[in-house]
Design a protein around this motif. Structure first.
Motif, PDB file in Angstrom:
ATOM      1  N   GLY A 132       9.175  -1.708  86.089  1.00  0.00           N
ATOM      2  CA  GLY A 132       8.748  -1.704  84.696  1.00  0.00           C
ATOM      3  C   GLY A 132       7.342  -1.146  84.565  1.00  0.00           C
ATOM      4  N   ASP A 133       6.995  -0.813  83.341  1.00  0.00           N
ATOM      5  CA  ASP A 133       5.680  -0.253  83.042  1.00  0.00           C
ATOM      6  C   ASP A 133       5.101  -1.094  81.910  1.00  0.00           C
ATOM      7  N   PRO A 134       4.051  -1.878  82.199  1.00  0.00           N
ATOM      8  CA  PRO A 134       3.514  -2.757  81.161  1.00  0.00           C
ATOM      9  C   PRO A 134       2.961  -1.985  79.960  1.00  0.00           C
ATOM     10  N   LEU A 135       2.678  -0.680  80.137  1.00  0.00           N
ATOM     11  CA  LEU A 135       2.067   0.096  79.048  1.00  0.00           C
ATOM     12  C   LEU A 135       3.077   0.891  78.232  1.00  0.00           C
ATOM     13  N   GLY A 193      -3.042  -7.739  91.131  1.00  0.00           N
ATOM     14  CA  GLY A 193      -4.440  -7.375  91.357  1.00  0.00           C
ATOM     15  C   GLY A 193      -4.540  -5.952  91.870  1.00  0.00           C
ATOM     16  N   SER A 194      -3.733  -5.628  92.891  1.00  0.00           N
ATOM     17  CA  SER A 194      -3.809  -4.257  93.427  1.00  0.00           C
ATOM     18  C   SER A 194      -3.263  -3.266  92.400  1.00  0.00           C
ATOM     19  N   GLN A 195      -2.224  -3.648  91.667  1.00  0.00           N
ATOM     20  CA  GLN A 195      -1.635  -2.730  90.675  1.00  0.00           C
ATOM     21  C   GLN A 195      -2.652  -2.416  89.584  1.00  0.00           C
ATOM     22  N   GLN A 196      -3.319  -3.459  89.073  1.00  0.00           N
ATOM     23  CA  GLN A 196      -4.269  -3.261  87.976  1.00  0.00           C
ATOM     24  C   GLN A 196      -5.441  -2.384  88.421  1.00  0.00           C
ATOM     25  N   ALA A 197      -5.861  -2.541  89.680  1.00  0.00           N
ATOM     26  CA  ALA A 197      -6.975  -1.715  90.186  1.00  0.00           C
ATOM     27  C   ALA A 197      -6.554  -0.247  90.202  1.00  0.00           C
ATOM     28  N   ILE A 198      -5.302   0.015  90.563  1.00  0.00           N
ATOM     29  CA  ILE A 198      -4.808   1.405  90.639  1.00  0.00           C
ATOM     30  C   ILE A 198      -4.634   1.988  89.235  1.00  0.00           C
ATOM     31  N   VAL A 199      -4.121   1.198  88.316  1.00  0.00           N
ATOM     32  CA  VAL A 199      -3.985   1.661  86.913  1.00  0.00           C
ATOM     33  C   VAL A 199      -5.367   2.056  86.377  1.00  0.00           C
ATOM     34  N   ALA A 200      -6.372   1.214  86.639  1.00  0.00           N
ATOM     35  CA  ALA A 200      -7.711   1.469  86.087  1.00  0.00           C
ATOM     36  C   ALA A 200      -8.342   2.708  86.724  1.00  0.00           C
ATOM     37  N   ARG A 201      -8.061   2.950  88.001  1.00  0.00           N
ATOM     38  CA  ARG A 201      -8.747   4.045  88.707  1.00  0.00           C
ATOM     39  C   ARG A 201      -8.073   5.393  88.472  1.00  0.00           C
ATOM     40  N   SER A 221       1.639  12.751  86.899  1.00  0.00           N
ATOM     41  CA  SER A 221       2.322  12.159  88.065  1.00  0.00           C
ATOM     42  C   SER A 221       2.640  10.689  87.787  1.00  0.00           C
ATOM     43  N   GLU A 222       3.537  10.173  88.619  1.00  0.00           N
ATOM     44  CA  GLU A 222       3.888   8.751  88.516  1.00  0.00           C
ATOM     45  C   GLU A 222       3.580   8.070  89.844  1.00  0.00           C
ATOM     46  N   ILE A 223       3.046   6.847  89.747  1.00  0.00           N
ATOM     47  CA  ILE A 223       2.747   6.063  90.948  1.00  0.00           C
ATOM     48  C   ILE A 223       3.586   4.790  90.867  1.00  0.00           C
ATOM     49  N   LEU A 224       4.453   4.600  91.853  1.00  0.00           N
ATOM     50  CA  LEU A 224       5.343   3.421  91.879  1.00  0.00           C
ATOM     51  C   LEU A 224       4.757   2.423  92.866  1.00  0.00           C
ATOM     52  N   LEU A 225       4.550   1.194  92.409  1.00  0.00           N
ATOM     53  CA  LEU A 225       3.802   0.222  93.208  1.00  0.00           C
ATOM     54  C   LEU A 225       4.711  -0.928  93.644  1.00  0.00           C
ATOM     55  N   LEU A 226       4.936  -1.007  94.959  1.00  0.00           N
ATOM     56  CA  LEU A 226       5.881  -1.996  95.506  1.00  0.00           C
ATOM     57  C   LEU A 226       5.201  -3.299  95.929  1.00  0.00           C
ATOM     58  N   GLN A 227       3.896  -3.434  95.636  1.00  0.00           N
ATOM     59  CA  GLN A 227       3.142  -4.559  96.209  1.00  0.00           C
ATOM     60  C   GLN A 227       3.545  -5.897  95.603  1.00  0.00           C
ATOM     61  N   ASN A 228       3.527  -6.887  96.459  1.00  0.00           N
ATOM     62  CA  ASN A 228       3.739  -8.261  96.025  1.00  0.00           C
ATOM     63  C   ASN A 228       2.444  -8.786  95.412  1.00  0.00           C
ATOM     64  N   GLY A 229       2.527  -9.841  94.613  1.00  0.00           N
ATOM     65  CA  GLY A 229       1.333 -10.409  94.006  1.00  0.00           C
ATOM     66  C   GLY A 229       0.814  -9.544  92.876  1.00  0.00           C
ATOM     67  N   SER A 279      -2.205   8.901  85.614  1.00  0.00           N
ATOM     68  CA  SER A 279      -0.866   8.760  86.192  1.00  0.00           C
ATOM     69  C   SER A 279      -0.151   7.592  85.516  1.00  0.00           C
ATOM     70  N   ARG A 280       1.159   7.716  85.379  1.00  0.00           N
ATOM     71  CA  ARG A 280       1.935   6.579  84.871  1.00  0.00           C
ATOM     72  C   ARG A 280       2.225   5.642  86.049  1.00  0.00           C
ATOM     73  N   CYS A 281       1.813   4.403  85.948  1.00  0.00           N
ATOM     74  CA  CYS A 281       2.056   3.460  87.049  1.00  0.00           C
ATOM     75  C   CYS A 281       3.254   2.575  86.713  1.00  0.00           C
ATOM     76  N   ILE A 282       4.211   2.549  87.624  1.00  0.00           N
ATOM     77  CA  ILE A 282       5.396   1.710  87.470  1.00  0.00           C
ATOM     78  C   ILE A 282       5.257   0.560  88.472  1.00  0.00           C
ATOM     79  N   PHE A 283       5.359  -0.660  87.986  1.00  0.00           N
ATOM     80  CA  PHE A 283       5.236  -1.818  88.874  1.00  0.00           C
ATOM     81  C   PHE A 283       6.639  -2.226  89.334  1.00  0.00           C
ATOM     82  N   ILE A 284       6.742  -2.639  90.590  1.00  0.00           N
ATOM     83  CA  ILE A 284       8.044  -3.052  91.134  1.00  0.00           C
ATOM     84  C   ILE A 284       7.916  -4.457  91.725  1.00  0.00           C
ATOM     85  N   SER A 285       8.853  -5.314  91.361  1.00  0.00           N
ATOM     86  CA  SER A 285       8.947  -6.634  91.991  1.00  0.00           C
ATOM     87  C   SER A 285      10.246  -6.642  92.796  1.00  0.00           C
TER      88      SER A 285
END
Ligand code: NAD
Ligand code: KPL
Length: 305
Positions: free
Chosen positions: A150-153, A108-116, A98-106, A120-126
């Motif tokens: 983008g996906d830092p990984l 910290g929350s994205q990294q916590a979700i990637v680690a947990r 699955s893929e998780i797309l993260l719309l959060q500003n700032g 899943s492939r996590c895509i960060f959105i600014s």
């Protein structure tokens, strides 16, 4: 046929994305947090999007976190402080790959979700788009902007970006998404807390150029320590340009405090101060700013993290 999207959080930005995807025919479900909210949503008949003064109702199907269908693509549109707990509620439904797309500003929350949820492939959105809730399930598209994904990984762009083209959602695939997120974080750290502490519109900050200069200097050092030199380059000049361009506006943090809403300080200035500490960097200006801001938030009865 594209996999269905699940949008977690039917607030301002989640609603803006969901309505545009739905009207383009992209299969989509909203995930609402509890039966009461689902009943209220059904009572409203769907999500209303107001654009250029015209409003239109979109009867997007909605469900609870505990519904049964597997989730292949999850757009998380909650605030940063709610994101991890919200994903946890639907985690048993996440499909393999699955893929998780993260719309959060700032940050910290994205990294916590990637680690947990490492499977899943996590895509960060600014995002620099603007939306707000006029009322429950009524969203105003307030400002045009851009979404960098983008996906830092993993650099490869996903094929479903075609859904965003169909839905007319502005985007760019960014190989340097961390650069984009750090830059926005630094800009928010320079402008938003000062606007709250001085209780002023952004433009009035130009009357105090010295604190701004010192903050940008420390923020640039933090960015370089975090291996984000691109985000540090020309930071002060961009901050001044954004202040001028938004001179008549109150910052989002100022609006949150005025409306008695929790801020995302822990993922903005709090994150910058944590990153500085992790790198053994002294940031007295940022630390003092955070301290003053947290004191003010507590005085307003708001969480300071
Ligand atoms: P919002 O408060 O309008 O919407 C968040 C929604 O998430 C709310 O409807 C809330 O009920 C829902 N939610 C919270 N926990 C949930 C759970 N467990 N299950 C289901 N739903 C849950 O927030 P927003 O303004 O859309 O902001 C979302 C993120 O996007 C933030 O990080 C914000 O900084 C960022 N952002 C917003 C804008 C904007 O213009 N609104 C622009 C750029 C970035
Ligand atoms: O993003 C902003 C905000 O208000 O959150 C701006 C206007 C750029 C100020 O930091």
């Amino acid at each position: 046929m594209t996999a269905a999207w699940h949008v977690l959080g039917a607030g301002s930005l989640g609603g803006l994305w969901a309505t545009r995807l739905f009207r383009a025919g992209v299969p989509l479900h909203l995930v609402l947090r509890n039966p009461q909210r689902l009943a209220e949503y059904r009572g409203a008949g769907g999500l209303t999007l107001i654009e250029n003064g015209a409003s239109r109702l979109y009867p997007i199907p909605a469900e609870l976190p505990e519904a049964k269908a597997p989730i292949e693509r999850l757009l998380v549109a909650c605030k940063a402080y709610d994101a991890q707990a919200a994903v946890a509620e639907v985690a048993p439904r996440l499909a393999k790959d699955s893929e998780i797309l993260l719309l959060q500003n700032g940050l910290g929350s994205q990294q916590a979700i990637v680690a947990r949820w490492p499977d899943s492939r996590c895509i960060f959105i600014s995002s620099t788009e603007g939306a707000y809730r006029q009322a429950d399930f009524r969203i105003v598209h307030a400002g045009r902007g851009q979404n960098w994904l983008g996906d830092p990984l993993k650099r490869q762009a996903p094929p479903w970006l075609a859904d965003l083209d169909m839905a007319d959602i502005p985007y760019s695939w960014a190989d340097d998404i961390m650069d984009k997120l750090w830059r926005k974080l630094a800009i928010n750290c320079a402008i938003n807390p000062l606007s709250v502490l001085n209780d002023c519109r952004n433009g009035e900050l130009l009357n105090h150029p010295e604190p701004l200069r010192r903050l940008c200097c420390e923020l640039s050092e933090v960015l370089r320590a975090c291996d984000q030199p691109g985000a540090a380059d020309g930071l002060e000049a961009e901050v001044l340009r954004i202040i001028e361009a938004t001179a008549q506006n109150y910052s989002s943090m100022h609006q949150d405090v005025q409306s008695g809403r929790r801020t995302e300080v822990g993922f903005l200035l709090g994150q910058a101060c944590r990153a500085a500490r992790q790198h053994g960097l002294a940031t007295p200006e940022l630390d003092e700013l955070l301290d003053r801001l947290q004191t003010l938030l507590r005085r307003h009865g708001l969480p300071a993290d």
